[in-house]
Enzyme design. Structure first.
Site, PDB file in Angstrom:
ATOM      1  N   LYS A 238       0.834  -1.207   0.000  1.00  0.00           N
ATOM      2  CA  LYS A 238       0.000   0.000   0.000  1.00  0.00           C
ATOM      3  C   LYS A 238       0.869   1.258   0.000  1.00  0.00           C
ATOM      4  O   LYS A 238       0.600   2.225  -0.721  1.00  0.00           O
ATOM      5  CB  LYS A 238      -0.925   0.001   1.215  1.00  0.00           C
TER       6      LYS A 238
ATOM      7  N   ALA B 275      -0.229  -4.569  10.935  1.00  0.00           N
ATOM      8  CA  ALA B 275       1.054  -4.084  10.419  1.00  0.00           C
ATOM      9  C   ALA B 275       0.947  -2.593  10.134  1.00  0.00           C
ATOM     10  O   ALA B 275      -0.066  -2.118   9.611  1.00  0.00           O
ATOM     11  CB  ALA B 275       1.432  -4.838   9.152  1.00  0.00           C
TER      12      ALA B 275
ATOM     13  N   ALA C  46      -1.449   0.753   6.815  1.00  0.00           N
ATOM     14  CA  ALA C  46      -1.626  -0.337   7.780  1.00  0.00           C
ATOM     15  C   ALA C  46      -2.446  -1.440   7.138  1.00  0.00           C
ATOM     16  O   ALA C  46      -3.193  -1.212   6.184  1.00  0.00           O
ATOM     17  CB  ALA C  46      -2.316   0.181   9.045  1.00  0.00           C
ATOM     18  N   ASP C  47      -2.298  -2.626   7.667  1.00  0.00           N
ATOM     19  CA  ASP C  47      -3.130  -3.744   7.248  1.00  0.00           C
ATOM     20  C   ASP C  47      -3.304  -4.676   8.433  1.00  0.00           C
ATOM     21  O   ASP C  47      -2.430  -4.741   9.309  1.00  0.00           O
ATOM     22  CB  ASP C  47      -2.524  -4.507   6.069  1.00  0.00           C
ATOM     23  N   GLN C  48      -4.429  -5.364   8.466  1.00  0.00           N
ATOM     24  CA  GLN C  48      -4.725  -6.230   9.609  1.00  0.00           C
ATOM     25  C   GLN C  48      -5.186  -7.601   9.142  1.00  0.00           C
ATOM     26  O   GLN C  48      -6.005  -7.711   8.235  1.00  0.00           O
ATOM     27  CB  GLN C  48      -5.816  -5.587  10.465  1.00  0.00           C
TER      28      GLN C  48
END
Length: 198
Positions: free
Chosen positions: A58, A111, A74-76
């Site tokens: 991203k 993250a 961010a990523d989850q």
């Protein structure tokens, strides 16, 4: 009075209104851009690695459009044992996820990336958050999904809303991570780039 130093351009790479609201808590100016990244796990990829890879993708996806900015992404990814629980995308998948999760502990791996697109410096962290779910009836699951429709939330869990009623306990170093943006780590990263929050 000391003049505050603010990096000239901060970009939040997310379409999530909840991440936007979280970043607003730091009271610093920022822009919003939505990175066009396909979100999926690679074969045999562990949840932490999936979350980190997607957060990085991203950030780099936005770097060309913002060549002189600090890009925050961010990523989850949620994990129930060895099973990754991504975004359910529809009602049926969400029912299945919540049925699997009830009464169990799920780890949400969030993250966080801060990319300085001018210097190419990349800072990353993965913040785990352990969530214990309540025992839920089929009626409770259906009621929650109809009201909240959390189909674009990892593990069908929208803790910033009614989803908090599904949860028995939360354990982790940053309660913000569960919502999607680990602010404690973010403050450290922005400070390292010369952004003064206070």
């Amino acid at each position: 009075m000391k003049n505050r130093t603010i990096y000239p351009r901060l970009v939040l790479g997310s379409s999530s209104i909840y991440r936007r609201e979280q970043l607003q808590r730091l009271q610093i100016p920022f822009e919003i851009a939505s990175p066009n990244v396909e979100e999926f796990a690679l074969p045999d990829e562990i949840p932490e690695a999936t979350a980190l890879r997607l957060a990085k993708e991203k950030a780099y996806a936005l770097a060309k459009s913002f060549p002189d900015a600090l890009i925050i992404t961010a990523d989850q990814v949620a994990a129930l044992g060895t099973v990754q629980l991504g975004k359910p995308l529809n009602h049926e998948n969400a029912v299945q996820q919540l049925q699997m999760m009830q009464g169990k502990e799920v780890v949400f791996h969030t993250a966080l990336c801060v990319l300085n697109s001018y210097t190419a410096r990349l800072q990353t962290r993965v913040i785990p958050c352990l969530v214990k779910y309540r025992e839920l009836s089929a009626k409770q699951i259906e009621h929650y999904l109809v009201r909240e429709q959390p189909y674009h939330c990892a593990g069908s869990a929208k803790a910033e809303g009614l989803g908090i009623a599904l949860i028995a306990s939360i354990t982790g170093e940053d309660p913000n991570a569960l919502i999607g943006l680990p602010l404690i780590a973010l403050v450290d990263m922005l400070t390292a780039e010369g952004v003064e929050i206070l």
